[in-house]
Design an enzyme around this catalytic site. Structure first.
Site, PDB file in Angstrom:
ATOM      1  N   ASP A  82      -9.173  -3.698   0.334  1.00 14.00           N
ATOM      2  CA  ASP A  82      -7.964  -4.413   0.749  1.00 14.00           C
ATOM      3  C   ASP A  82      -8.215  -5.240   2.008  1.00 14.00           C
ATOM      4  OD1 ASP A  82      -4.912  -4.747   0.532  1.00 14.00           O
ATOM      5  OD2 ASP A  82      -5.123  -3.958   2.563  1.00 14.00           O
ATOM      6  N   THR A 139       0.801  -1.225   0.000  1.00 14.72           N
ATOM      7  CA  THR A 139       0.000   0.000   0.000  1.00 14.72           C
ATOM      8  C   THR A 139       0.837   1.280   0.000  1.00 14.72           C
ATOM      9  OG1 THR A 139      -1.895  -1.055   1.052  1.00 14.72           O
ATOM     10  CG2 THR A 139      -1.688   1.321   1.327  1.00 14.72           C
TER      11      THR A 139
END
Length: 530
Positions: free
Chosen positions: A294, A72
């Site tokens: 996610d 990320t």
């Protein structure tokens, strides 16, 4: 005279075109979004969300990350800097500082304070980012008269896109379910944010529970609901719909529901209204990162009904955002891009059940055996200070103290790792170019290596071998299932087009900077997408 007249008109026309810019740029990152999700659920999407972006905008169908590991923090940094970890310095979500041997979180900053909460979740800033961002360059180009607002459930998904000059970066704090920030940006939350926080929206969503948007029998693109390959939420006994969303620490579990995306959308639209984005006489920037995709992907995996339902709901959020921008900013007066910070592997046990090659790498066992081999060779000397994302960080102080060669340590480690199932290659990160792997992987690893923050060695696993996930799924490899992500551009008079040539994630900021006629970020290596 006629030639002079038409030349003057042409120059005036070109000058007007050069000066005309969108009132608002909206950068959208969907955390862990596979490229295929655009098409896997295509006929279930409405005409006003993902389909509209694809049909009326530019769709780059072969867009990839050009470095590893794909995580990320590094993803958001690379999108907004037009660069790679080797240059911008955000190599992972966490890394070991080579000089001190201490673990570092990508946006940690002990010099700032939390604003909006009593927790420590706001002690964050972009100070670990070595370069400027697209948002920084836009600010500078307009003499800091424009506004930049960044929003995400994750601190790193907001702080990094906002850059060093953001007016505000906001992220979610599960201590109270509030939007918070840090003293890097402001001394107190704006009144409108305080009022938003007091509405208790996360709690209201949790009280609804989570059931499928449509009859569960229609979710034919996904695996069975009651699957051994999926995790559970709260105090559930099975990973199945409906999810009651009951148990301890539910404001944290909230992230693992599509309602997290709803909250981000609502807060983003409120920010446009309250900050008057697009109405300031300049080009403002709104960075939105949807993180629940996610969290849900990690918990349930890409073949789950939960993921399908999440994207069907996110499609509705996209439609609402675009309709709001049409009404408040005006059609063709705003520019949107949409991409992802990484994609995801499938659950290895799911793959095995379908007779596909995959496996689980036992990192703990591998490291333990490697340390034993080192001890046998060099004695009771602490030679490894940490392991992050398949990278091994050596204790350089002890290497020097006991006059132990790094290459000698590497040879011992390589022999040990070769014995482990799923092992593919052992790589000296300073000598990636010498590794006997395909050139494309050498480039990916070189782009991901930063001397001050990356490990000394990396153990590369075979495709679809992952570590640490018995249920759900993970990412961060060199392989295409992790690097292939969507890239859509929409609005501001862009003509619909599908581009099938390879594009890289670092091309996004270069392209938008080119369109806006501003300098690209300071570490940019991207090319303008033609």
């Amino acid at each position: 005279m006629k030639k002079l007249f038409f030349l003057t008109l042409t120059l005036l026309s070109l000058s007007a075109a050069a000066q005309k810019k969108p009132a608002l740029v909206v950068g959208i990152v969907v955390d862990q979004m596979r490229y295929e999700y655009l098409y896997k659920y295509f006929d279930r999407y409405s005409d006003k969300g993902f389909k509209r972006l694809m049909r009326e905008g530019i769709n780059c169908t072969d867009n990839h990350y050009n470095y590893a590991p794909t995580v990320t923090a590094a993803g958001h940094a690379s999108i907004y800097t037009g660069s790679v970890p080797a240059i911008h310095g955000i190599v992972e979500n966490d890394w070991i500082d080579v000089a001190s041997g201490k673990k570092v979180y990508c946006v940690d900053d002990s010099t700032v304070q939390t604003i909006g909460s009593k927790s420590k979740a706001g002690k964050m800033s972009p100070r670990n980012l070595f370069t400027s961002t697209l948002t920084d360059q836009l600010k500078m180009a307009q003499n800091y008269k424009s506004k930049t607002i960044a929003i995400s459930l994750k601190d790193r998904g907001s702080i990094i896109p906002g850059g060093h000059t953001a007016d505000a970066s906001y992220w979610y704090d599960s201590a109270d379910g509030y939007w918070i920030t840090s003293s890097f940006y402001m001394k107190e939350l704006p009144t409108w944010v305080q009022k938003f926080n007091l509405e208790g929206r996360p709690q209201k969503y949790l009280n609804q529970g989570w059931n499928t948007l449509y009859p569960i029998s229609t979710y034919t693109r996904s695996a069975d609901d009651n699957s051994a390959y999926e995790g559970k939420l709260g105090n559930e006994k099975t990973p199945t719909f409906p999810h009651a969303l009951k148990g301890d620490n539910m404001l944290e579990v909230f992230r693992k529901t599509p309602y997290g995306n709803n909250l981000v959308k609502e807060f983003a639209l409120k920010a446009i209204e309250e900050e008057k984005l697009g109405k300031n006489g300049t080009t403002d920037f709104l960075a939105i990162s949807f993180s629940s995709t996610d969290y849900i992907g990690h918990a349930f995996g890409p073949q789950s009904i939960e993921i399908e339902d999440t994207y069907l709901r996110l499609d509705q959020d996209m439609a609402e955002i675009l309709s709001y921008l049409d009404a408040k900013i005006g059609k063709n007066q705003y520019l949107v891009f949409l991409t992802a910070d990484h994609a995801v592997a499938d659950n290895h046990d799911y793959m095995i059940s379908k007779r596909l090659p995959a496996g689980s790498f036992d990192t703990g066992k591998a490291i333990s055996e490697a340390k034993s081999a080192l001890k046998k060779e060099f004695g009771d000397v602490d030679l490894i200070v940490g392991v992050e994302n398949n990278q091994i960080y050596l204790n350089h102080a002890n290497l020097d103290k006991f006059q132990i060669s790094k290459n000698a340590v590497g040879n011992i480690l390589e022999k040990s790792f070769k014995k482990q199932p799923g092992f593919a290659e052992f790589i000296n990160m300073r000598e990636v170019a010498l590794s006997p792997i395909p050139a494309i992987y050498r480039e990916i690893l070189t782009n991901g290596y930063n001397q001050a923050r990356s490990g000394d060695f990396m153990y590369l696993l075979r495709p679809q071998w992952v570590s640490g996930y018995k249920t759900g799924a993970s990412h961060s490899t060199v392989y295409a299932y992790d690097t292939h992500v969507p890239l859509l551009f929409f609005g501001w008079n862009l003509k619909p087009r599908e581009i099938s040539q390879r594009t890289n994630i670092s091309d996004i900021s270069s392209t938008i900077a080119n369109w806006l006629k501003i300098s690209e970020p300071t570490g940019s290596i991207g090319k303008v997408i033609q």
